[in-house]
Design an enzyme around this catalytic site. Structure first.
Site, short mmCIF file in Angstrom:
data_model
loop_
_atom_site.label_atom_id
_atom_site.label_comp_id
_atom_site.label_asym_id
_atom_site.label_seq_id
_atom_site.Cartn_x
_atom_site.Cartn_y
_atom_site.Cartn_z
N LYS A 268 3.33 -5.42 14.57
CA LYS A 268 3.54 -6.87 14.48
C LYS A 268 3.51 -7.47 15.88
O LYS A 268 4.43 -7.33 16.65
CB LYS A 268 4.87 -7.17 13.78
CG LYS A 268 4.82 -6.79 12.33
CD LYS A 268 6.17 -6.71 11.68
CE LYS A 268 6.09 -5.80 10.46
NZ LYS A 268 6.33 -4.38 10.75
N THR B 244 8.72 14.93 -1.02
CA THR B 244 7.89 14.10 -0.15
C THR B 244 8.01 14.67 1.26
O THR B 244 9.00 15.33 1.58
CB THR B 244 8.39 12.65 -0.14
OG1 THR B 244 9.75 12.68 0.28
CG2 THR B 244 8.30 12.02 -1.51
N GLU C 6 4.10 11.25 -5.01
CA GLU C 6 4.67 10.54 -6.16
C GLU C 6 3.61 10.14 -7.19
O GLU C 6 3.94 9.68 -8.27
CB GLU C 6 5.38 9.26 -5.67
CG GLU C 6 6.62 9.50 -4.84
CD GLU C 6 6.33 9.60 -3.34
OE1 GLU C 6 5.22 10.06 -2.96
OE2 GLU C 6 7.21 9.21 -2.55
N TRP D 257 -0.38 -9.34 12.32
CA TRP D 257 -0.41 -7.91 12.06
C TRP D 257 -1.64 -7.25 12.64
O TRP D 257 -2.74 -7.78 12.55
CB TRP D 257 -0.41 -7.65 10.55
CG TRP D 257 0.90 -7.88 9.88
CD1 TRP D 257 1.91 -8.69 10.32
CD2 TRP D 257 1.32 -7.34 8.63
NE1 TRP D 257 2.94 -8.66 9.43
CE2 TRP D 257 2.61 -7.84 8.37
CE3 TRP D 257 0.74 -6.47 7.70
CZ2 TRP D 257 3.32 -7.52 7.24
CZ3 TRP D 257 1.44 -6.14 6.57
CH2 TRP D 257 2.73 -6.65 6.34
P1 AMP Z 1 1.92 12.54 0.79
O1 AMP Z 1 2.94 12.25 -0.23
O2 AMP Z 1 2.37 13.48 1.85
O3 AMP Z 1 0.64 12.99 0.17
O4 AMP Z 1 1.61 11.18 1.57
C1 AMP Z 1 1.13 10.06 0.88
C2 AMP Z 1 0.72 9.00 1.87
O5 AMP Z 1 -0.40 9.43 2.64
C3 AMP Z 1 0.22 7.74 1.20
O6 AMP Z 1 1.28 6.90 0.79
C4 AMP Z 1 -0.62 7.13 2.30
O7 AMP Z 1 0.16 6.45 3.25
C5 AMP Z 1 -1.23 8.34 2.96
N1 AMP Z 1 -2.57 8.55 2.43
C6 AMP Z 1 -2.96 9.42 1.48
N2 AMP Z 1 -4.29 9.36 1.28
C7 AMP Z 1 -4.77 8.42 2.11
C8 AMP Z 1 -6.06 7.87 2.38
N3 AMP Z 1 -7.14 8.30 1.76
N4 AMP Z 1 -6.15 6.88 3.30
C9 AMP Z 1 -5.07 6.43 3.96
N5 AMP Z 1 -3.82 6.92 3.76
C10 AMP Z 1 -3.67 7.90 2.85
#
Ligand code: AMP
Length: 550
Positions: A440, A188, A333, A445
């Site tokens: 917050k 991650t 994930e 929110w």
């Molecule tokens: P990663 O594991 O680096 O791909 O990050 C995943 C996170 O990116 C997700 O849990 C979201 O918070 C954010 N994310 C991915 N796609 C989107 C989307 N289309 N809109 C908003 N947030 C997104």
């Protein structure tokens, strides 16, 4: 009564089988320093066999981790096939990480062999003496065999990729694999704490690939030419390399030129690309470049955009250029496909734009629910209630490597994403924020994402990130960090922006301050890095708040 279907193991060897038997002529193109490199799946297959032979000769055994530190290129694709298909685990390292994160990740995964692009060799210098599990480093020269000097490395035996392949034969006795075996690892991006290892199985990759290919998901076909700007280390390039292999899609790799809008446009033009994929910041840069230079890419039919919410201003700018964004949501994930914002034909234009801006509907194969953060109870899909997204399905993680964060799974086995969303009665997901980014204020929110999008709709603004800063009276208050478009630098004021927002957000959402900056800091995968903004943010004062809220 049991079904009478075969227990066929779902493995990536099937994708290899398809590229060998069905897609031999399909091209794989890479932009390199010295020019365009061109090959085909058919030419790659014997090289993949040779590579597997070389891995075996190096002592790589089933389950061993083989790391890559590489750009999007054809050799990286060869590793994508050879490593998992010979039973080892492909671990794609994020080349934009700080050395201490790379050190942590390599040690956590206990990588045994490391394949590195020659241009990235300097990244290994700070790791000398700190990654003892690496027994062999393989150098991938930009062109012909790499130029090596032991002093360049100081880590382990260093071999040359092309020489290794030349010493092997064109066929490899691929072993019988169990579908439960690990195929790949991705960490991650570690926006909080240390990165955590997500381990994909052959089965999850196989089913995810079939999912990606569905028409209502990404729908890549044999007639497409794919240019993945999303790095091959970011959630397996969103599963696109295997989807392309399964479907027989031409691939056009940008090599180390992925951050350069001009190169992307040229490459897409020359190679008749139809399908692009990347995060919003990439398309903000590309739209700007295309507009300024009067460029068009008429062959492109889909621009998959995910990783962060797509701002309306970006969706519209791309529409005006004839480039249709397909908004998708997911995370490392979730392999990463979680949801896709497809809109049924016949939807009215205003509704269509609104739906395309949502994160879409959950992909077939995945189940989703939203849950109240305090009580944990499931919330209604009424488009109003919002809570944490939880998902389950055959390509969703059930844990992390070495058992970190065991509480990411709920007691009844759903993965807690940490994303906060509402879901409409017809299933469209609208992400409100990350749990850690939501602001917050006075017990209520504020969605930093919605506020950012509202600011980015201002014609003089290129990028904007919003964070909550501590406030003596309201607990937290929003502060906007805004980047003016180059032609409006120094010509846009805080008052102007706040006035612009007045009829777009609730009064108490109006930011306490707008701070103008040259660039929003980005994470290693190109998202706004609010952690960096928070760490360096000057506190806000109550006087400012009262002034704005008048
Ligand atoms: P990663 O594991 O680096 O791909 O990050 C995943 C996170 O990116 C997700 O849990 C979201 O918070 C954010 N994310 C991915 N796609 C989107 C989307 N289309 N809109 C908003 N947030 C997104």
């Amino acid at each position: 009564m049991e079904g009478l279907m075969q227990d066929y193991e779902l493995s990536l060897q099937h994708v290899l089988w398809r590229i060998e038997r069905l897609h031999q002529k399909r091209e794989v193109v890479t932009k390199r320093d010295e020019g365009i490199h061109r090959t085909t799946y058919g030419e790659m297959v014997p090289r993949i066999n040779r590579l597997a032979g070389a891995l075996k000769r190096m002592g790589v055994k089933p389950g061993d981790r083989v790391a890559t530190l590489a750009w999007n290129n054809n050799r990286h694709l060869e590793l994508y096939y050879a490593v998992p298909c010979m039973g080892a685990v492909l671990h794609t390292l994020n080349l934009r990480l700080f050395p201490q994160h790379l050190e942590f990740i390599i040690n956590d995964a206990e990588d045994k062999v490391l394949f590195v692009d020659q241009s990235l060799l300097p990244l290994l210098k700070p790791l000398v003496g700190k990654i003892p599990s690496i027994k062999t480093v393989v150098l991938m020269g930009d062109g012909a065999p790499a130029q090596m000097a032991k002093s360049d490395n100081g880590l382990a035996d260093m071999l040359d990729y092309e020489k290794l392949l030349a010493a092997e034969t064109e066929s490899y006795p691929w072993p019988k694999l169990s579908e439960r075996m690990a195929a790949a690892m991705c960490y991650t991006s570690g926006t909080t704490g240390n990165p955590k290892g997500v381990v994909y199985s052959h089965r999850s990759q196989f089913i995810h690939t079939m999912g990606v290919l569905q028409g209502d998901n990404l729908g890549l076909t044999e007639n497409d030419a794919l240019l993945p700007v999303v790095p091959m280390f970011h959630a397996n390039s969103w599963g696109l390399p295997y989807a392309a292999g399964m479907a027989g899609t031409k691939i056009v790799f940008p090599g180390r030129f992925s951050a350069d809008a001009k190169s992307i446009v040229e490459l897409a033009e020359q190679e008749e690309v139809t399908f692009l994929a990347g995060v919003p910041t990439v398309w903000i840069g590309l739209a700007n470049y295309m507009k300024e230079n009067g460029k068009r890419l008429p062959k492109v039919r889909t621009v998959v955009c995910g990783g962060s919410a797509v701002p309306q201003a970006l969706m519209e700018a791309m529409d005006n250029l004839g480039l249709r964004i397909l908004h998708a949501w997911g995370m490392t994930e979730t392999s990463p496909l979680g949801s896709v914002a497809r809109v049924a034909a016949g939807t009215k234009p205003e509704a269509e734009m609104r739906l395309r801006l949502t994160q879409g509907r959950v992909a077939p194969g995945v189940e989703i629910r939203i849950s109240d953060p305090a009580s944990g109870e499931e919330l209604a899909w009424d488009g109003v209630a919002f809570g944490e997204i939880q998902v389950r399905g055959p390509w969703i993680a059930r844990g992390y490597h070495n058992g970190y964060d065991a509480d990411k799974l709920t007691e009844d086995g759903w993965f807690r994403t940490g994303d906060v969303a509402k879901i409409s009665p017809d299933g469209y997901i609208q992400i409100v924020d990350r749990t850690k980014d939501v602001i917050k204020s006075g017990g209520e929110w504020i969605s930093s994402v919605e506020l950012e999008n509202a600011v980015m709709a201002h014609p003089k603004i290129l990028e904007a990130a919003v964070i909550g800063l501590p406030h003596p009276k309201w607990d937290e208050r929003p502060v906007v960090y805004a980047v003016p478009r180059p032609e409006f630098k120094g010509q846009v004021t805080q008052d102007e922006l706040i006035d612009f927002l007045r009829d777009k957000v609730a009064k108490w959402w109006l930011p306490d301050e707008v701070r103008f900056i040259d660039e929003v800091p980005k994470t290693s995968v190109g998202k706004f890095d609010k952690k960096v903004l928070r760490a360096s943010a000057v506190p806000i004062t109550a006087e400012v708040t009262e002034e704005v809220r008048k």
